[in-house]
Design a protein around this motif. Structure first.
Motif, mmCIF file in Angstrom:
data_model
loop_
_atom_site.group_PDB
_atom_site.id
_atom_site.type_symbol
_atom_site.label_atom_id
_atom_site.label_comp_id
_atom_site.label_asym_id
_atom_site.label_seq_id
_atom_site.Cartn_x
_atom_site.Cartn_y
_atom_site.Cartn_z
ATOM 1 N N PRO A 281 -4.513 -3.208 -0.085
ATOM 2 C CA PRO A 281 -5.177 -3.845 0.722
ATOM 3 C C PRO A 281 -5.842 -5.080 0.805
ATOM 4 N N SER A 282 -6.189 -4.739 1.697
ATOM 5 C CA SER A 282 -7.019 -6.512 2.372
ATOM 6 C C SER A 282 -8.232 -7.079 2.750
ATOM 7 N N HIS A 283 -8.748 -8.040 2.946
ATOM 8 C CA HIS A 283 -10.385 -7.635 3.800
ATOM 9 C C HIS A 283 -9.703 -7.228 5.249
ATOM 10 N N ASP A 284 -9.228 -7.765 6.294
ATOM 11 C CA ASP A 284 -8.693 -7.699 7.201
ATOM 12 C C ASP A 284 -8.415 -5.978 7.640
ATOM 13 N N ILE A 285 -8.153 -5.420 6.824
ATOM 14 C CA ILE A 285 -7.464 -4.001 6.586
ATOM 15 C C ILE A 285 -9.148 -2.758 6.070
ATOM 16 N N LEU A 286 -9.129 -3.673 5.268
ATOM 17 C CA LEU A 286 -10.539 -2.663 4.635
ATOM 18 C C LEU A 286 -11.232 -3.258 5.232
ATOM 19 N N ASP A 287 -13.017 -3.880 6.142
ATOM 20 C CA ASP A 287 -13.608 -4.761 6.715
ATOM 21 C C ASP A 287 -14.669 -3.715 6.131
ATOM 22 N N THR A 288 -15.551 -5.156 5.591
ATOM 23 C CA THR A 288 -17.081 -4.078 5.168
ATOM 24 C C THR A 288 -17.592 -2.899 5.025
ATOM 25 N N LYS A 289 -17.496 -3.006 6.870
ATOM 26 C CA LYS A 289 -18.104 -1.414 7.621
ATOM 27 C C LYS A 289 -17.710 -0.198 6.468
ATOM 28 N N ILE A 290 -16.261 0.008 6.925
ATOM 29 C CA ILE A 290 -15.263 0.908 6.825
ATOM 30 C C ILE A 290 -15.605 0.950 4.891
ATOM 31 N N ARG A 291 -15.424 -0.009 3.887
ATOM 32 C CA ARG A 291 -15.234 0.165 2.788
ATOM 33 C C ARG A 291 -16.361 0.413 2.147
ATOM 34 N N SER A 292 -17.553 0.110 2.664
ATOM 35 C CA SER A 292 -19.043 0.478 2.638
ATOM 36 C C SER A 292 -19.253 2.028 3.233
ATOM 37 N N LEU A 293 -18.344 2.638 3.157
ATOM 38 C CA LEU A 293 -18.385 4.538 3.749
ATOM 39 C C LEU A 293 -17.691 4.939 2.293
ATOM 40 N N LEU A 305 -4.971 -9.489 -9.137
ATOM 41 C CA LEU A 305 -6.711 -9.445 -9.119
ATOM 42 C C LEU A 305 -7.172 -9.107 -8.268
ATOM 43 N N SER A 306 -7.058 -9.961 -7.427
ATOM 44 C CA SER A 306 -7.920 -10.428 -5.629
ATOM 45 C C SER A 306 -7.902 -8.907 -4.737
ATOM 46 N N ASN A 307 -6.540 -7.881 -4.702
ATOM 47 C CA ASN A 307 -6.058 -6.820 -4.636
ATOM 48 C C ASN A 307 -7.505 -5.993 -5.370
ATOM 49 N N SER A 308 -7.252 -5.244 -6.625
ATOM 50 C CA SER A 308 -7.867 -4.933 -6.852
ATOM 51 C C SER A 308 -9.662 -5.040 -7.066
ATOM 52 N N LYS A 309 -10.058 -6.599 -6.841
ATOM 53 C CA LYS A 309 -11.242 -6.477 -6.192
ATOM 54 C C LYS A 309 -11.562 -5.665 -4.908
ATOM 55 N N ILE A 310 -10.775 -5.773 -4.154
ATOM 56 C CA ILE A 310 -10.406 -5.193 -2.416
ATOM 57 C C ILE A 310 -11.403 -3.992 -2.774
ATOM 58 N N ILE A 311 -10.079 -3.244 -3.538
ATOM 59 C CA ILE A 311 -10.554 -1.710 -4.013
ATOM 60 C C ILE A 311 -11.598 -1.548 -4.793
ATOM 61 N N GLY A 312 -12.631 -2.110 -5.540
ATOM 62 C CA GLY A 312 -13.613 -2.466 -5.957
ATOM 63 C C GLY A 312 -13.189 -2.244 -7.447
ATOM 64 N N THR A 313 -11.823 -2.164 -8.098
ATOM 65 C CA THR A 313 -11.519 -1.093 -9.056
ATOM 66 C C THR A 313 -11.271 -2.431 -10.522
ATOM 67 N N PRO A 314 -11.576 -3.703 -10.113
ATOM 68 C CA PRO A 314 -11.594 -4.672 -11.300
ATOM 69 C C PRO A 314 -10.513 -4.430 -12.414
ATOM 70 N N GLY A 315 -9.315 -4.548 -13.076
ATOM 71 C CA GLY A 315 -9.359 -4.399 -14.275
ATOM 72 C C GLY A 315 -7.845 -3.352 -13.713
ATOM 73 N N SER A 316 -7.653 -2.784 -12.383
ATOM 74 C CA SER A 316 -6.159 -2.212 -12.353
ATOM 75 C C SER A 316 -5.615 -2.963 -11.952
ATOM 76 N N GLU A 317 -4.983 -4.353 -12.008
ATOM 77 C CA GLU A 317 -4.245 -5.374 -12.151
ATOM 78 C C GLU A 317 -3.218 -5.421 -13.218
ATOM 79 N N LYS A 318 -3.879 -5.161 -14.112
ATOM 80 C CA LYS A 318 -3.928 -5.112 -15.355
ATOM 81 C C LYS A 318 -2.685 -3.449 -16.277
ATOM 82 N N ILE A 319 -2.628 -2.194 -15.335
ATOM 83 C CA ILE A 319 -2.453 -1.405 -16.058
ATOM 84 C C ILE A 319 -0.794 -1.806 -15.802
ATOM 85 N N SER A 320 -0.025 -1.581 -17.073
ATOM 86 C CA SER A 320 1.426 -1.156 -17.242
ATOM 87 C C SER A 320 1.855 -0.651 -16.309
ATOM 88 N N ARG A 321 3.561 -0.810 -16.049
ATOM 89 C CA ARG A 321 4.603 0.061 -15.593
ATOM 90 C C ARG A 321 4.818 1.051 -16.266
#
Length: 384
Positions: A281-293, A305-321
């Protein structure tokens, strides 16, 4: 739960406070004295021990985060700490989340989804309990994660569950497969009304769903009801689930984006629900309007961490492979979940019985042949 168990649990927490130096100290004639956090309650059940405590005035709450590793040394890795400013809840789990969860519809899934209208099975939490929500209450979801993290398997199991649970008259599926690699399994299934693999096909498919949305709006208005569930029997309409994989490929199309926003905004009362998925994800793909829905978020392993924050799931960047299928689910709160594992071959086998006669007689359908032997890893799937 005996008084001795509670006392033992309290002593463990006091040990953690002392080791991490979470206290205030002052000197007296008889030596140093310490003011430790106040433990308000200790609740012990079959799955966990929960402590509620407050910090003394003057203690910086950041000390808890800084010294979290000390609490892990005392209690183990399976702990969570929630709270802010002064009041905190520490949960110590007796067991960790299962590392591999096999998908068994009859034995495991069906008993927990009975009574739901459009059940979305997420997986199992650290208490060993299945987590399910109803799309009629939470209509729009976002699933994101790197390749190999479990995102595609999650989509596969969600759709397969719905096909087994609802009849083709009760549920219509519209699928966007822009990677041309995920939804081919579902072609020919009677519930599936369209599988779009190119942007122009997706736009036509969305137009069809959008027009159906307008028709349903007029129908509700004409009959004077607020939700499709309240329509009279002779005017009942099927639920519609729209699932689009790798939505990033068409988000620069203003018409597609506009239709998605309107469907997601108005679909709940009209029986139209949406699941979008993408890898990065990125901010230009998932803008505020779509993410709010997209109120439900499933964050599988992300790159940072940046990607996980855009999704709204901080911590997912630490999930092990090493734990594919592990993700963070964001609804009212954030929780760690293990998704069920459903192989492609096992899904093909069960979906075969839901395909139309016309499809089976054609040359494009998949037919399970006698030499298609399931491996030991596939055998777990319970098709009954």
């Amino acid at each position: 739960m005996s008084i001795w168990e509670k006392l033992k649990a309290r002593r463990q927490l006091i040990k953690a406070f002392r080791t991490a130096q979470i206290y205030r100290s002052y000197s007296t004639d008889n030596g140093d004295r310490y003011i430790l956090p106040k433990i308000h309650s200790v609740a012990i059940n079959d799955h966990s021990t929960e402590y509620v405590f407050t910090l003394p005035t003057g203690i910086n709450p950041d000390l808890l985060k800084k010294n979290f590793y000390v609490f892990q040394q005392v209690f183990g890795k399976q702990i969570e700490l929630d709270g802010e400013i002064k009041r905190f809840v520490l949960t110590v789990y007796k067991t960790g989340i299962t590392k591999e969860l096999t998908y068994r519809y009859s034995n495991d899934i069906l008993p927990v989804i009975e009574g739901f209208k459009i059940p979305i099975v997420c997986g199992m939490d650290r208490n060993g309990e299945w987590v399910v929500y109803d799309a009629i209450m939470e209509p729009n979801a976002l699933i994101s994660g790197e390749p190999g993290s479990g995102k595609s398997t999650q989509l596969r199991s969600i759709l397969t569950t719905l096909i087994k649970y609802k009849s083709p008259d009760e549920l219509h599926l519209y699928l966007g497969d822009l990677k041309m690699s995920e939804f081919h399994l579902f072609k020919g299934v009677q519930h599936v009304k369209s599988v779009a693999t190119f942007p122009d096909e997706l736009e036509r498919m969305l137009s069809q769903v959008y027009n159906e949305m307008l028709n349903r709006s007029r129908l509700l208005n004409a009959t004077g009801v607020m939700h499709v569930d309240d329509l009279p029997a002779d005017k009942k309409v099927p639920y519609i689930l729209l699932a689009i994989d790798e939505i990033v490929m068409v988000m620069d199309n203003k018409d597609i984006k506009s239709m998605l926003v309107q469907i997601d905004s108005l679909g709940r009362a009209l029986g139209i629900y949406n699941i979008l998925s993408l890898q990065r994800p990125s901010h230009d793909i998932l803008d505020t309007k779509i993410r709010s829905l997209l109120t439900v978020r499933m964050g599988f392993r992300t790159t940072d961490l940046s990607n996980s924050k855009i999704i709204g799931t901080p911590g997912s960047e630490k999930i092990s492979r090493e734990t594919p299928g592990r993700f963070y689910l964001k609804r009212d709160s954030l929780e760690e979940i293990q998704a069920p594992y459903l192989t492609e071959k096992a899904a093909k086998k069960v979906l075969e019985s839901y395909k139309s006669i016309e499809w089976k007689n054609g040359c494009n359908g998949y037919s399970m042949q006698s030499d298609d032997v399931l491996t030991e890893r596939d055998v777990f799937f319970d098709a009954n």
